[in-house]
Write a protein that holds these residues in place. Structure first.
Motif, PDB file in Angstrom:
ATOM      1  N   ARG A 131      -1.485  22.683  77.533  1.00 61.70           N
ATOM      2  CA  ARG A 131      -1.202  23.424  78.758  1.00 61.70           C
ATOM      3  C   ARG A 131      -2.518  23.588  79.517  1.00 61.70           C
ATOM      4  NH1 ARG A 131       3.042  23.326  76.124  1.00 61.70           N
ATOM      5  NH2 ARG A 131       5.068  23.692  77.006  1.00 61.70           N
ATOM      6  N   PRO A 132      -2.481  23.558  80.860  1.00 64.24           N
ATOM      7  CA  PRO A 132      -3.724  23.607  81.639  1.00 64.24           C
ATOM      8  C   PRO A 132      -4.550  24.864  81.414  1.00 64.24           C
ATOM      9  CG  PRO A 132      -1.913  22.849  83.010  1.00 64.24           C
ATOM     10  CD  PRO A 132      -1.313  23.295  81.720  1.00 64.24           C
ATOM     11  N   LEU A 133      -3.890  26.007  81.209  1.00 61.33           N
ATOM     12  CA  LEU A 133      -4.596  27.277  81.080  1.00 61.33           C
ATOM     13  C   LEU A 133      -4.292  27.921  79.736  1.00 61.33           C
ATOM     14  CD1 LEU A 133      -3.828  28.834  84.601  1.00 61.33           C
ATOM     15  CD2 LEU A 133      -5.788  27.425  83.949  1.00 61.33           C
ATOM     16  N   GLY A 134      -5.299  28.556  79.159  1.00 63.26           N
ATOM     17  CA  GLY A 134      -5.078  29.279  77.918  1.00 63.26           C
ATOM     18  C   GLY A 134      -4.092  30.419  78.091  1.00 63.26           C
ATOM     19  N   VAL A 135      -4.139  31.096  79.253  1.00 61.44           N
ATOM     20  CA  VAL A 135      -3.210  32.202  79.488  1.00 61.44           C
ATOM     21  C   VAL A 135      -1.768  31.720  79.526  1.00 61.44           C
ATOM     22  CG1 VAL A 135      -4.810  33.794  80.621  1.00 61.44           C
ATOM     23  CG2 VAL A 135      -3.658  32.028  81.979  1.00 61.44           C
ATOM     24  N   GLN A 136      -1.547  30.471  79.935  1.00 61.22           N
ATOM     25  CA  GLN A 136      -0.191  29.918  79.917  1.00 61.22           C
ATOM     26  C   GLN A 136       0.357  29.878  78.499  1.00 61.22           C
ATOM     27  OE1 GLN A 136      -1.035  26.162  82.231  1.00 61.22           O
ATOM     28  NE2 GLN A 136       1.137  26.410  82.654  1.00 61.22           N
ATOM     29  N   ILE A 137      -0.441  29.358  77.593  1.00 64.10           N
ATOM     30  CA  ILE A 137      -0.005  29.241  76.203  1.00 64.10           C
ATOM     31  C   ILE A 137       0.297  30.615  75.622  1.00 64.10           C
ATOM     32  CG2 ILE A 137      -0.723  28.587  73.871  1.00 64.10           C
ATOM     33  CD1 ILE A 137      -2.391  26.361  75.182  1.00 64.10           C
ATOM     34  N   TRP A 138      -0.588  31.560  75.869  1.00 61.08           N
ATOM     35  CA  TRP A 138      -0.373  32.903  75.333  1.00 61.08           C
ATOM     36  C   TRP A 138       0.882  33.531  75.920  1.00 61.08           C
ATOM     37  CZ3 TRP A 138      -5.841  35.623  75.308  1.00 61.08           C
ATOM     38  CH2 TRP A 138      -6.605  35.070  74.272  1.00 61.08           C
ATOM     39  N   ALA A 139       1.133  33.319  77.224  1.00 53.55           N
ATOM     40  CA  ALA A 139       2.323  33.896  77.846  1.00 53.55           C
ATOM     41  C   ALA A 139       3.599  33.288  77.288  1.00 53.55           C
ATOM     42  CB  ALA A 139       2.264  33.711  79.359  1.00 53.55           C
ATOM     43  N   LEU A 140       3.538  32.031  76.892  1.00 46.11           N
ATOM     44  CA  LEU A 140       4.709  31.347  76.339  1.00 46.11           C
ATOM     45  C   LEU A 140       4.950  31.684  74.871  1.00 46.11           C
ATOM     46  CD1 LEU A 140       4.325  27.727  77.769  1.00 46.11           C
ATOM     47  CD2 LEU A 140       6.226  29.288  78.203  1.00 46.11           C
ATOM     48  N   ALA A 141       3.873  31.740  74.090  1.00 50.63           N
ATOM     49  CA  ALA A 141       4.030  31.737  72.635  1.00 50.63           C
ATOM     50  C   ALA A 141       3.558  32.990  71.920  1.00 50.63           C
ATOM     51  CB  ALA A 141       3.290  30.522  72.051  1.00 50.63           C
ATOM     52  N   TYR A 142       2.777  33.822  72.584  1.00 52.39           N
ATOM     53  CA  TYR A 142       2.167  34.950  71.880  1.00 52.39           C
ATOM     54  C   TYR A 142       2.520  36.312  72.477  1.00 52.39           C
ATOM     55  CZ  TYR A 142      -0.480  31.347  69.498  1.00 52.39           C
ATOM     56  OH  TYR A 142      -0.817  30.235  68.751  1.00 52.39           O
ATOM     57  N   ARG A 143       3.005  36.336  73.696  1.00 52.55           N
ATOM     58  CA  ARG A 143       3.403  37.602  74.306  1.00 52.55           C
ATOM     59  C   ARG A 143       4.677  38.116  73.636  1.00 52.55           C
ATOM     60  NH1 ARG A 143       3.357  37.697  80.659  1.00 52.55           N
ATOM     61  NH2 ARG A 143       4.909  36.040  80.370  1.00 52.55           N
ATOM     62  N   SER A 144       4.775  39.392  73.488  1.00 50.82           N
ATOM     63  CA  SER A 144       5.911  40.010  72.798  1.00 50.82           C
ATOM     64  C   SER A 144       7.234  39.619  73.449  1.00 50.82           C
ATOM     65  CB  SER A 144       5.786  41.531  72.807  1.00 50.82           C
ATOM     66  OG  SER A 144       4.609  41.956  72.169  1.00 50.82           O
ATOM     67  N   GLY A 145       8.191  39.206  72.614  1.00 50.78           N
ATOM     68  CA  GLY A 145       9.554  39.001  73.073  1.00 50.78           C
ATOM     69  C   GLY A 145       9.857  37.707  73.777  1.00 50.78           C
ATOM     70  N   GLU A 146       8.903  36.783  73.885  1.00 48.85           N
ATOM     71  CA  GLU A 146       9.163  35.534  74.600  1.00 48.85           C
ATOM     72  C   GLU A 146      10.002  34.574  73.758  1.00 48.85           C
ATOM     73  OE1 GLU A 146       8.725  35.038  77.628  1.00 48.85           O
ATOM     74  OE2 GLU A 146       7.441  36.744  78.100  1.00 48.85           O
ATOM     75  N   ALA A 147      10.756  33.709  74.457  1.00 48.38           N
ATOM     76  CA  ALA A 147      11.671  32.789  73.781  1.00 48.38           C
ATOM     77  C   ALA A 147      10.947  31.852  72.822  1.00 48.38           C
ATOM     78  CB  ALA A 147      12.444  31.977  74.823  1.00 48.38           C
ATOM     79  N   TRP A 148       9.716  31.484  73.157  1.00 49.00           N
ATOM     80  CA  TRP A 148       8.968  30.541  72.317  1.00 49.00           C
ATOM     81  C   TRP A 148       7.960  31.230  71.401  1.00 49.00           C
ATOM     82  CZ3 TRP A 148       7.558  25.681  75.757  1.00 49.00           C
ATOM     83  CH2 TRP A 148       8.739  24.980  76.045  1.00 49.00           C
ATOM     84  N   ASN A 149       8.067  32.537  71.251  1.00 46.52           N
ATOM     85  CA  ASN A 149       7.175  33.263  70.336  1.00 46.52           C
ATOM     86  C   ASN A 149       7.704  33.085  68.919  1.00 46.52           C
ATOM     87  OD1 ASN A 149       5.715  35.103  68.786  1.00 46.52           O
ATOM     88  ND2 ASN A 149       5.706  36.682  70.363  1.00 46.52           N
ATOM     89  N   GLU A 150       7.410  31.933  68.337  1.00 48.48           N
ATOM     90  CA  GLU A 150       7.947  31.604  67.021  1.00 48.48           C
ATOM     91  C   GLU A 150       7.229  32.345  65.897  1.00 48.48           C
ATOM     92  OE1 GLU A 150       7.073  27.665  65.500  1.00 48.48           O
ATOM     93  OE2 GLU A 150       5.720  27.293  67.172  1.00 48.48           O
ATOM     94  N   MET A 151       6.131  33.001  66.229  1.00 46.28           N
ATOM     95  CA  MET A 151       5.447  33.808  65.226  1.00 46.28           C
ATOM     96  C   MET A 151       6.123  35.163  65.017  1.00 46.28           C
ATOM     97  SD  MET A 151       3.341  31.433  66.462  1.00 46.28           S
ATOM     98  CE  MET A 151       2.913  32.033  68.071  1.00 46.28           C
ATOM     99  N   GLY A 152       7.005  35.547  65.939  1.00 49.56           N
ATOM    100  CA  GLY A 152       7.625  36.860  65.861  1.00 49.56           C
ATOM    101  C   GLY A 152       6.599  37.980  65.978  1.00 49.56           C
ATOM    102  N   TRP A 153       5.519  37.713  66.701  1.00 51.39           N
ATOM    103  CA  TRP A 153       4.397  38.647  66.785  1.00 51.39           C
ATOM    104  C   TRP A 153       4.533  39.542  68.000  1.00 51.39           C
ATOM    105  CZ3 TRP A 153      -0.769  37.947  69.510  1.00 51.39           C
ATOM    106  CH2 TRP A 153      -1.706  38.883  69.078  1.00 51.39           C
TER     107      TRP A 153
END
Length: 553
Positions: free
Chosen positions: A458-480
């Protein structure tokens, strides 16, 4: 000298100030190109600010006609907002186009948008819709179409809609839809986005593969039988796991005619997940190109007569992650940060790069932000301490627990996950390895308690975090879920200045790393192949295959 965006508006001073001087490294130049073009500068302007000429894009030697056959996994179509693999988008890309495209040099180019402007505070986006574009049913593309698509991206309740993660700033937390007044149709070809708080990531989000623009009549259930789009091709057939075929739409005048859509027919052929089958297909001349190839198979195909190897350095990666929400035998073993930290401490990422990916990349630091991201902060590598890992696992009361580590059955993902399991066992941590075929693995990829998953650049690091690490997101496969991290991310998304954002990223990186959220061991260099005489097959940094750019010479 004043530099201007595509519409003639002066560039934000923060961008001009950050233009790197001549003699700086490729990473610095790439960072600047990404930031400047995201804020609306043309590629020519962005390169000009660096004292460089933009790369030539001409394909005057292209021949009209012909068929191209590409090895690629063939998946079922579904609502583009819920696309979870690039391969799906690569098929629909023939007729469904995007507002913006992301290029290997880090720039963003207008497509269905002719241009855009972003206010200095990153709270107001003005999107200028390209004029003269028609859908293949004859309807004109208008601002209403774009506004409707963006509103759909903001429908958070739609299961699997990852676009909601990209456009979270525009979503009302109470309604799960776009905020009132957030999407305004100014005139027939202008859309204004009024954000309640700044967000620098929307243009990069528009370039991601689930952001395909669909017609008002779009129905995911009849995408094959009623393929209305603005692109130059139509789907002819799709058989999941076998073949997908598209053909040129002779009854539609494409808006970019003369600059692409040269081939008559494109076939994606699925040879499964065993790269040996791809090599055999290349040797027997059954295909003209490959999607992406890893490990020793890169050399096996690259050395075949008549084949060209295409390489690109990326921030693509693999995650070996514990799912903090998953239950195993009535408990949630990975909700305990000590367990997660122990798993990370037992593993040497250098070993994973060597054994899992033949050293074809760069070691990463378990926080999913890398050197090609403009806001990357180097906080150092995670601690490797097998003895400490075992002691920490014992402290958590999990010394005798057997972890089931799941992966797909392909080469690099399987090999990397095997190497994780071996190092965990060496540290005295019990592991059961489960290897699943792709047809089974992807059904529940985000739900497994402990498994590996690949992630695109992804072009920006914040993009990845918003997709995968922010609470409750569809792609937060860590359940974090971590309120402090979410607050840091929200502030980073609202910070145009890259140096200020980097300071915030350092804090977020440290939280991810210290909590053992994931093992993110390396960044991948990617390779694919094409036969001599076939152009437009360079490996895209985000795994895109663009039918309109392919041609024979």
């Amino acid at each position: 000298m004043t530099f201007k965006t595509r519409t003639g508006k002066p560039m934000p001073q923060v961008i001009v100030d950050q233009a790197p001087k001549s003699g700086t490294d490729d990473v610095s130049r790439r960072e600047f190109l990404a930031i400047a073009s995201a804020f609306g500068a043309t590629a020519a302007t962005a390169y000009g600010m660096l004292g460089m000429a933009a790369p030539a894009q001409a394909a005057g030697h292209a021949k009209m006609g012909g068929t191209v056959r590409i090895q690629q996994e063939v998946r079922a179509l579904k609502d583009p907002r819920t696309y979870d693999w690039s391969q799906i988008a690569n098929f629909s890309r023939g007729w469904l186009e995007y507002l913006v495209t992301y290029e290997n040099d880090g720039t963003f180019k207008p497509s269905l948008l002719e241009s855009w402007e972003i206010s200095d505070d990153a709270k107001t986006y003005t999107l200028n819709v390209r004029k003269g574009v028609t859908w293949n049913n004859g309807d004109e593309l208008t601002a209403e179409d774009i506004a409707r698509n963006i509103a759909g991206w903001c429908e958070k309740e739609v299961e699997g809609n990852s676009m909601a993660g990209r456009f979270g700033t525009l979503i009302d937390a109470d309604t799960g839809k776009a905020v009132d007044g957030g999407i305004v149709v100014v005139d027939s070809h202008t859309v204004q986005l009024n954000l309640p708080k700044p967000d620098i990531s929307l243009i990069p989000g528009m370039a991601d593969y689930p952001a395909a623009i669909v017609h008002s009549s779009h129905n995911p259930d009849d995408m094959l039988t009623n393929p209305i789009g603005t692109g130059p091709y139509l789907p002819e057939s799709l058989e999941v796991g076998v073949k997908a075929v598209m053909v040129r739409n002779e009854n539609h005048t494409w808006w970019n005619a003369g600059n692409g859509a040269w081939i008559d027919r494109l076939e994606y052929i699925d040879y499964g997940t065993d790269p040996a089958a791809w090599v055999a297909a290349a040797e027997s001349e059954e295909i003209d190109g490959t999607y992406s190839v890893d490990g020793e198979f890169i050399d096996l195909i690259g050395t075949l007569d008549g084949w060209v190897q295409n390489d690109v350095v990326t921030m693509s990666t693999i995650l070996i992650r514990p799912n903090q929400l998953a239950e195993v035998d009535g408990m949630k073993p990975y909700a305990d940060a000590r367990v997660r930290r122990a798993l990370s401490m037992a593993v040497d990422n250098n070993v994973l790069l060597e054994l899992g990916y033949d050293g074809r990349g760069a070691v990463a630091a378990n926080h999913h932000v890398g050197p090609a991201h403009p806001e990357y902060a180097d906080i150092g590598m995670p601690k490797h301490d097998p003895a400490g890992a075992k002691a920490l696992m014992e402290e958590a009361g999990m010394g005798d627990f057997e972890h089931e580590l799941i992966s797909i059955d392909d080469a690099w993902r399987k090999n990397t996950t095997d190497a994780v399991a071996a190092q965990l066992r060496d540290a005295g941590i019990k592991v059961k390895r489960t290897i699943l075929p792709g047809s089974t693995f992807w059904n529940d990829w985000a739900k497994y308690p402990f498994s590996s998953t690949n992630w695109n650049h992804r072009p920006l690091g914040v993009q990845i975090w918003a997709l995968a690490y922010r609470s409750g997101e569809a792609w937060n496969e860590m359940g974090w879920s971590n309120a402090e991290f979410d607050a840091i991310l929200e502030e980073a998304l609202a910070t145009p200045d890259v140096e200020q954002r980097r300071a915030l990223m350092a804090k977020g990186e440290a939280i991810i790393q210290s909590e053992g959220v994931t093992i993110q061991p390396y960044w991948r260099s990617l390779s694919n192949h094409s036969v001599e005489g076939l152009e437009g097959m360079a490996h895209h940094i985000s795994f895109e295959l663009r039918p309109a750019e392919m041609h024979w010479t």
